[in-house]
Enzyme design. Structure first.
Site, PDB file in Angstrom:
ATOM      1  N   LYS A 144       4.359   9.015   8.948  1.00 16.05           N
ATOM      2  CA  LYS A 144       4.014   8.023  10.105  1.00 16.05           C
ATOM      3  C   LYS A 144       5.147   8.668  11.371  1.00 16.05           C
ATOM      4  CE  LYS A 144       1.052   4.710   8.830  1.00 16.05           C
ATOM      5  NZ  LYS A 144       1.131   4.337   7.472  1.00 16.05           N
ATOM      6  N   TYR A 197       0.975  -0.858   0.000  1.00 15.65           N
ATOM      7  CA  TYR A 197      -0.077   0.438   0.027  1.00 15.65           C
ATOM      8  C   TYR A 197       1.128   1.128  -0.167  1.00 15.65           C
ATOM      9  CZ  TYR A 197      -3.555   3.068   1.409  1.00 15.65           C
ATOM     10  OH  TYR A 197      -4.475   4.338   1.666  1.00 15.65           O
ATOM     11  N   ASP A 220       9.237   3.332   0.199  1.00 10.53           N
ATOM     12  CA  ASP A 220       7.728   3.346   0.696  1.00 10.53           C
ATOM     13  C   ASP A 220       8.248   3.017   2.157  1.00 10.53           C
ATOM     14  OD1 ASP A 220       5.535   4.006   2.090  1.00 10.53           O
ATOM     15  OD2 ASP A 220       4.573   3.517   0.038  1.00 10.53           O
TER      16      ASP A 220
HETATM   17  C1  LIG Z   1      -0.010   4.333   5.762  1.00 10.88           C
HETATM   18  C2  LIG Z   1       1.049   4.540   4.783  1.00 10.88           C
HETATM   19  C3  LIG Z   1       1.125   5.208   3.087  1.00 10.88           C
HETATM   20  C4  LIG Z   1      -0.195   5.955   4.039  1.00 10.88           C
HETATM   21  O1  LIG Z   1      -0.321   7.259   4.901  1.00 10.88           O
HETATM   22  P1  LIG Z   1      -1.082   8.144   5.140  1.00 10.88           P
HETATM   23  O2  LIG Z   1      -0.374   9.145   5.996  1.00 10.88           O
HETATM   24  O3  LIG Z   1      -2.025   7.534   5.153  1.00 10.88           O
HETATM   25  O4  LIG Z   1      -1.675   8.701   4.078  1.00 10.88           O
HETATM   26  C5  LIG Z   1       1.579   4.955   2.727  1.00 10.88           C
HETATM   27  N1  LIG Z   1       2.757   3.738   2.230  1.00 10.88           N
HETATM   28  C6  LIG Z   1       2.563   3.442   3.372  1.00 10.88           C
HETATM   29  C7  LIG Z   1       3.870   2.174   3.300  1.00 10.88           C
HETATM   30  C8  LIG Z   1       2.207   3.816   4.791  1.00 10.88           C
HETATM   31  O5  LIG Z   1       1.836   2.384   5.653  1.00 10.88           O
END
Ligand SMILES: *Cc1c(COP(=O)(O)O)cnc(C)c1O
Length: 447
Positions: free
Chosen positions: A274, A146, A241
């Site tokens: 995060k 994701y 990511d």
């Molecule tokens: C949480 C997450 C996102 C999205 O971040 P948001 O602040 O919720 O938009 C993207 N990539 C990864 C790997 C994530 O865990």
């Protein structure tokens, strides 16, 4: 608790009339596990209290940001001070420079960084940057990973090699994802075939190095090595990511873990979120100077944000980073997380429950499967009904894990031995309850 005295239920009923599904992000609605979402009243350290005043040990930590637990005094103080100086200016501030410096100091592959407000925005901008920098359109992503909900990345249905993705959401026209190639995670053969077919057209490969959005699945070292080699060979950018793993699995992120096994390993671009906001809306993307200088106002790739680098969010993020840089922080966090993961494994083994777990730093995952899955189809073999039984059994006993089996778990530095012991006791009771016999809740569907 009967419905009319259950404050969570009352609030949920009110919310459902006003907000689609009663929530502002789908997984919070408990649709995968059934039951009533807990409305949080307040939190402190490793705990939060719901609208009925019931206490829970929190293993979500706002889905990762709360690595120090809730209400850490140094972070609270920094935020309070920042608020008094002003909420937002739309002009640069010193703290943005300090936070950029901290990120660059801690993640060696990042030479320049830009701050944004969410992981979605950061990943979306990183893709635009990769396309702008290479002059190419296509990208590779992996099934089960994701990267936020930007249109081009909202594809995960395994569509098979050389077949471009089908959107996972209504409202995303097929043309918008026609350049997104979705491959199976940890499948080197598919990766090689994809580069052989599309190498010269690929702008980037984006990957969660430890995929926390299919619970907890590590990219194998040989797979990651091949990702790096093929990107280099074909002039595509390797985009990590690390919104979840950054400052969570290690101070230098998951990339520092791969660099132990792959000499000189580094991604070209890293996406963060995060933990860097410590619970405030803050995210970032950064990488090689030559690539980052393609961004406006220096270069032709446009990117902007009214609240980007927000002064209160940067204060929160900086105070959080100051704590996690302290010596031994990650050793202690990892030991705590490991004691939880191995403890759960031991409880499951003792009751003959098929169980496999893994962890790194302050992040853990477990599956009700005999062994750790390596990709999304294998994760999908998990038994949703049994997971739901475990989830509700723990919830009843005051232990809050993610309400879906596709999600990782998070331990904070505020979790104590007593919290871990209480969690293991709760798991022991649930496993001993004829685990697997009772089927409850709805079947697990990814919300
Ligand atoms: C949480 C997450 C996102 C999205 O971040 P948001 O602040 O919720 O938009 C993207 N990539 C990864 C790997 C994530 O865990």
């Amino acid at each position: 608790m009967t419905p009319n005295t259950d404050r969570n239920q009352q609030l949920f009923d009110r919310a459902k009339a006003l907000i689609p599904g009663g929530v502002n992000s789908p997984v919070r609605a408990f649709r995968a596990v059934g039951g009533t979402p807990r409305f949080v009243q307040r939190a402190q350290g490793p705990h939060f209290w719901d609208a009925n005043g019931k206490r829970y040990i929190d293993y979500i930590g706002s889905w990762g940001p709360m690595i120090l637990g809730h209400g850490h005094p140094a972070v609270v103080e920094a935020v309070q001070r920042a608020v008094l100086d002003g909420f937002s200016f739309g002009a640069p501030t010193e703290r943005e420079v300090d936070l950029a410096q901290a990120i660059i100091d801690l993640v060696p592959s990042i030479e320049m960084v830009r701050l944004v407000s969410s992981g979605t925005e950061a990943a979306m901008s990183a893709i635009r940057l990769a396309r702008g920098a290479t002059g190419r359109s296509k990208l590779i992503k992996f099934e089960g990973c994701y990267h936020g909900h930007a249109d081009a990345l909202l594809v995960k249905a395994g569509s098979g090699l050389a077949t471009f993705g089908n959107p996972t959401s209504a409202g995303v026209p097929p043309e918008v994802v026609q350049h997104t190639l979705v491959l199976e995670y940890n499948n080197i053969q598919q990766l090689e075939e994809a580069f052989a077919l599309h190498g010269p057209e690929l702008a980037c490969l984006i990957i969660e190095p430890i995929a926390g959005n299919m619970n907890f699945v590590r990219a194998s070292v040989p797979f990651m090595r091949r990702c790096r080699e093929l990107c280099t060979q074909h002039g595509a950018l390797l985009v990590f990511d690390e919104v979840m793993t950054g400052f969570r699995v290690a101070l230098g992120g998951a990339q520092s873990i791969y660099a132990r096994d792959i000499p000189g390993f580094a991604p070209d671009v890293t996406v963060l979120g995060k933990v860097i906001g410590g619970g405030m809306p803050l995210a970032a993307f950064g990488g090689k100077r030559a690539v980052m200088e393609m961004l406006a106002p220096l270069g032709p790739v446009y990117q902007a944000g009214t609240l980007s680098g927000n002064p209160v969010a940067t204060a929160c993020g900086l105070a959080t980073l100051n704590e996690i840089r302290k010596p031994d922080f990650y050793d202690q966090l990892a030991a705590k997380t490991r004691s939880l993961a191995t403890g759960l494994q031991a409880e499951a083994d003792a009751q003959g429950v098929a169980f496999a777990s893994d962890c790194e730093g302050g992040m853990f995952g477990f599956f009700l499967l005999p062994e750790l899955p390596q990709n999304y189809p294998a994760v999908m073999k998990s038994d949703g009904a049994r997971f739901n039984q475990l989830f509700h059994g723990l919830l009843d006993r005051g232990v809050y894990i993610a309400p879906a089996l596709y999600e990782a778990g998070f331990v904070s530095s505020a979790h104590g031995d007593d919290d871990i012991a209480q969690t293991l006791q709760a798991a022991r009771e649930v496993f001993a309850e004829g685990f697997g016999a009772r089927v409850s809740g709805e079947s697990a569907a990814r919300p």
